[in-house]
Design an enzyme around this catalytic site. Structure first.
Site, PDB file in Angstrom:
ATOM      1  N   HIS A 487      65.322 -17.851  -5.967  1.00  0.00           N
ATOM      2  CA  HIS A 487      66.630 -17.323  -6.359  1.00  0.00           C
ATOM      3  C   HIS A 487      66.595 -15.794  -6.411  1.00  0.00           C
ATOM      4  O   HIS A 487      67.431 -15.117  -5.796  1.00  0.00           O
ATOM      5  CB  HIS A 487      67.020 -17.891  -7.719  1.00  0.00           C
ATOM      6  CG  HIS A 487      68.308 -17.370  -8.268  1.00  0.00           C
ATOM      7  ND1 HIS A 487      69.487 -18.089  -8.210  1.00  0.00           N
ATOM      8  CD2 HIS A 487      68.634 -16.197  -8.883  1.00  0.00           C
ATOM      9  CE1 HIS A 487      70.461 -17.383  -8.757  1.00  0.00           C
ATOM     10  NE2 HIS A 487      69.958 -16.219  -9.179  1.00  0.00           N
ATOM     11  N   GLU A 488      65.633 -15.253  -7.133  1.00  0.00           N
ATOM     12  CA  GLU A 488      65.582 -13.797  -7.274  1.00  0.00           C
ATOM     13  C   GLU A 488      65.222 -13.120  -5.953  1.00  0.00           C
ATOM     14  O   GLU A 488      65.688 -12.010  -5.682  1.00  0.00           O
ATOM     15  CB  GLU A 488      64.587 -13.405  -8.370  1.00  0.00           C
ATOM     16  CG  GLU A 488      64.978 -13.887  -9.760  1.00  0.00           C
ATOM     17  CD  GLU A 488      66.385 -13.472 -10.189  1.00  0.00           C
ATOM     18  OE1 GLU A 488      66.904 -12.442  -9.686  1.00  0.00           O
ATOM     19  OE2 GLU A 488      66.981 -14.201 -11.003  1.00  0.00           O
ATOM     20  N   HIS A 491      68.373 -12.558  -4.108  1.00  0.00           N
ATOM     21  CA  HIS A 491      68.972 -11.284  -4.531  1.00  0.00           C
ATOM     22  C   HIS A 491      68.235 -10.109  -3.879  1.00  0.00           C
ATOM     23  O   HIS A 491      68.853  -9.132  -3.438  1.00  0.00           O
ATOM     24  CB  HIS A 491      68.873 -11.133  -6.051  1.00  0.00           C
ATOM     25  CG  HIS A 491      69.894 -11.888  -6.831  1.00  0.00           C
ATOM     26  ND1 HIS A 491      71.253 -11.814  -6.581  1.00  0.00           N
ATOM     27  CD2 HIS A 491      69.753 -12.714  -7.903  1.00  0.00           C
ATOM     28  CE1 HIS A 491      71.900 -12.559  -7.453  1.00  0.00           C
ATOM     29  NE2 HIS A 491      71.019 -13.127  -8.271  1.00  0.00           N
ATOM     30  N   HIS A 494      69.293  -9.502  -0.463  1.00  0.00           N
ATOM     31  CA  HIS A 494      70.632  -8.911  -0.456  1.00  0.00           C
ATOM     32  C   HIS A 494      70.532  -7.385  -0.567  1.00  0.00           C
ATOM     33  O   HIS A 494      71.307  -6.650   0.059  1.00  0.00           O
ATOM     34  CB  HIS A 494      71.446  -9.496  -1.612  1.00  0.00           C
ATOM     35  CG  HIS A 494      72.921  -9.353  -1.474  1.00  0.00           C
ATOM     36  ND1 HIS A 494      73.799  -9.687  -2.489  1.00  0.00           N
ATOM     37  CD2 HIS A 494      73.705  -8.893  -0.469  1.00  0.00           C
ATOM     38  CE1 HIS A 494      75.030  -9.459  -2.105  1.00  0.00           C
ATOM     39  NE2 HIS A 494      75.004  -8.974  -0.886  1.00  0.00           N
TER      40      HIS A 494
END
Length: 699
Positions: A487-488, A491, A494
């Protein structure tokens, strides 16, 4: 350093003095590999003069833009504002990253002083009438601006409007006062939660206290005890990577109750770290700010510039998920209570029992044991899995570099390149829990990508709180831990893959209910058999996870999803209800308000909200997710539908789909409205059906 000595940052050390000459922030660029901050040279005493000088420099730059006698243009106003404040960004990026990941009493004192100063500075810019007049006067059509320039101009205008630029002078003054006070309150809220987390330990002395704990958890508890002075052989702290497995495995119901009470009562223990009065003031001030800006509530203000667009739209999504989740949770509760009875007990299931009996039921229904899974999920293997997935999707390579500055010995650094060898940026990983780090997991940037000031490459960091294995032993993750890592890292991608010109649009600077799409979408690859077969390998033998275990793991993907959805959605509903309400106007008993809000939605007594208000840092330690915690679910609608774009091709790494994903989502920053961005990737807006199916709430 005390708060008194750090109070006024405009009275810092003058340039040219002995102290200033030794300040690492004085140089315009870091003379370090890859332009990393010179972490090892920075000391707490450097921050106050660095902030003072940077604030003065930015004030002068803004004054020059506002006072420019030439007619306002995009170049002399918007682009000039985008170039201004580089020195302030530089010191703030380092400081606020470290106050989250490696803080100290000295840094906390400076943080309490600097937060209101920065709020005052920001308000002085967005409430500047000359600047607002210049922004309002720019004619995008006459200047024939490109799409990115139009987007930047629009974002500046929206930001200024939402900050009160169009208000009367008295209202502007009050808006500025509110911003300063909210900065003080948010800082104190976060520091109070950290203090409660840091100060609690549950000693486990003797085999009785350790009953039921598997070797990996005993090792982690022993490591935590050593980090806290070694007075006890083992301790449980409020780090999620310790307390959650303790609640799962401990056979001592009395100790589970003690640990759970401490976990759920952070910020609600009376004394100096109690957050209840802080919350009441925050809610009241937010409501007042919203009214000054012409909105019915803070929730209306916050969602006006999001993908959802209104509190009604967000609440409709929550209601659509709440009913099937509640029904599923009731079925799960009956199964757990039956297990309690089958063991010969006559007590009613309570919240501190749920995880313990849920794990037992999972073993019974899926023949799945957490201790059987963890040896196949070593931290190193899961880092490689995240990197390899990015390589297959986007052609990225990751080279670990070791002789570089680090803000803590745990931090690791990788140079990220494209398939053609061109540099993408730096990725930092900070994986282990420690008392100086706030709980949770997050991504941040020490430097964001942009091209306005040169070809600036990003420096991105992922911060986790995994329980460290004993020295010399490999750290093993639960499947939830591995999902958090993916998940991180989503990010992180991104931020790394951002491909924009203007800093305002860079990376994760997107709508709050869109920002979780890249992270939650990336989680899907962890759950694919071909990824697990390649990377879920036994820490000792190197053998891949057996097919039978892999199949059982994936078959249990929707196990306990009633519980997981209810605990999350309850927090989101409380958040939205709180910020739709004006209860804060006449004083707010936040605990009573929360209890009433949960009663009205028939919250099961055996499940607690994932974040209770007194420690709900997402919404009170700053306002990033305030009236926006629903965003995880909103983005989950997007990510469930988006991954179907790969499924439909029959290839989870489909090159054309991955290229489109990078161009329209991961690399696009805030170049376009989020609805337009999603449509550019998928060809249409999403449906809720894939989300309900993913969570096992629909057939």
């Amino acid at each position: 350093m005390t708060a008194d000595t750090a109070r006024d940052l405009t009275e810092g050390t003058e340039p040219g003095s002995a102290t200033a000459a030794a300040n690492p922030f004085d140089a315009s660029d870091w003379a370090t590999p890859f332009g990393l901050p010179d972490f090892e040279a920075i000391r707490p005493e450097h921050y106050v003069p660095a902030f003072a000088h940077a604030l003065k420099a930015h004030e002068a730059e803004i004054a020059a833009i506002a006072g420019n006698e030439a007619a306002p243009t995009f170049a002399n106003t918007v682009a000039a504002m985008e170039r201004a404040g580089a020195a302030l960004d530089r010191v703030a990026n380092v400081f606020f990253n470290l106050t989250g990941s490696n803080t100290s009493p000295e840094l906390q004192a400076i943080e309490r002083a600097v937060a209101p100063q920065l709020a005052r500075h920001s308000s002085a810019i967005t409430l500047n009438p000359e600047l607002w007049a210049r922004l309002s006067a720019i004619d995008a059509d006459a200047e024939a601006l490109g799409a990115e320039e139009r987007r930047v101009l629009d974002r500046y205008r929206v930001r200024f409007q939402r900050s009160g630029a169009g208000l009367a002078p008295e209202a502007k003054a009050r808006i500025a006062e509110i911003a300063i006070r909210l900065a003080e309150l948010g800082t104190q809220f976060g520091q109070n939660v950290l203090a409660d987390e840091r100060d609690f330990v549950l000693p486990l002395d003797g085999e009785d206290d350790l009953a039921g704990l598997p070797p990996f958890l005993r090792d982690a508890a022993a490591e935590a005890a050593g980090e806290r002075g070694g007075q006890h052989s083992h301790v449980i702290t409020l780090s999620r990577s310790l307390i959650e497995p303790f609640l799962v495995f401990s056979m001592r119901r009395d100790l589970r109750a003690l640990a759970y009470a401490a976990w759920t009562r952070r910020g609600e223990n009376g004394g100096a770290t109690d957050n209840r009065a802080i919350i009441a003031e925050i809610v009241r001030l937010r409501a007042e700010r919203a009214r000054l800006l012409g909105f019915d509530s803070f929730a209306h203000l916050k969602l006006d510039d999001t993908m959802a667009g209104s509190p009604d739209a967000a609440m409709e999504l929550l209601r659509n998920v709440w009913k099937p989740a509640l029904q599923r949770a009731a079925e799960e509760r009956e199964g757990l209570q039956a297990l309690v009875r089958a063991e010969g007990h006559d007590f009613a299931l309570e919240a501190h029992d749920w995880r313990h009996y849920s794990e037992k039921l999972r073993r019974a229904e899926h023949d799945l044991d957490e201790t059987e899974i963890k040896p196949y999920l070593p931290l190193e293997g899961m880092i490689r899995a995240a990197f390899d997935t990015a390589s297959k999707l986007f052609g990225l390579t990751f080279e670990e570099v070791r002789d570089v500055p680090r803000y803590h010995p745990d931090v690791r650094t990788w140079l990220v390149r494209n398939a053609d060898g061109s540099e993408v940026g730096l990725f930092l990983g900070d994986y282990f829990a420690r008392p100086s780090k706030r709980s949770g997991a997050w991504m941040s940037a020490f430097r964001s990508q942009e091209r306005l000031n040169g070809d600036i490459k990003p420096i991105i960091v992922n911060v986790m709180n995994f329980a460290r294995a004993p020295r010399g032993e490999p750290t093993l993750l639960s499947f939830d831990d591995a999902r958090t890592l993916f998940h991180e890292f989503g990010h992180g991608l991104h931020g790394l893959l951002s491909d924009v010109t203007y800093p305002l649009l860079s990376g994760t600077a997107v709508s709050r209910d869109f920002v979780e799409l890249p992270s939650q979408l990336y989680e899907h690859w962890l759950q694919q058999p071909e990824v697990l077969r390649a990377h879920a390998r036994h820490v000792r033998t190197g053998e891949p996870m057996p097919d039978a275990l892999l199949e059982r793991l994936l078959a249990a993907a929707t196990f306990n999803q009633g519980f997981a959805t209810v605990e999350y959605a309850a927090s989101a509903i409380v958040d939205m209800t709180l910020h739709l309400s004006a209860a804060g106007e006449d004083g707010l008993d936040v605990v009573a308000f929360e209890a009433d809000a949960l009663r009205r939605i028939a919250m099961p007594a055996e499940i607690a909200a994932r974040h209770r208000a007194p420690h709900f840092a997402h919404i009170f330690s700053g306002d990033g997710y305030a009236a926006g915690y629903y965003s995880y679910l909103w983005s989950e609608v997007l990510d469930a539908d988006a991954f179907d774009a790969f499924r439909e091709t029959g290839d989870i790494f489909h090159p054309e789909t991955a290229q489109r994903l990078r161009r329209t989502i991961y690399g696009a920053g805030n170049l376009r409205d989020p609805r337009e961005a999603y449509t550019a990737f998928r060809g249409r807006l999403p449906s809720i059906a894939p989300l309900l199916k993913k969570r096992g709430l629909a057939a």
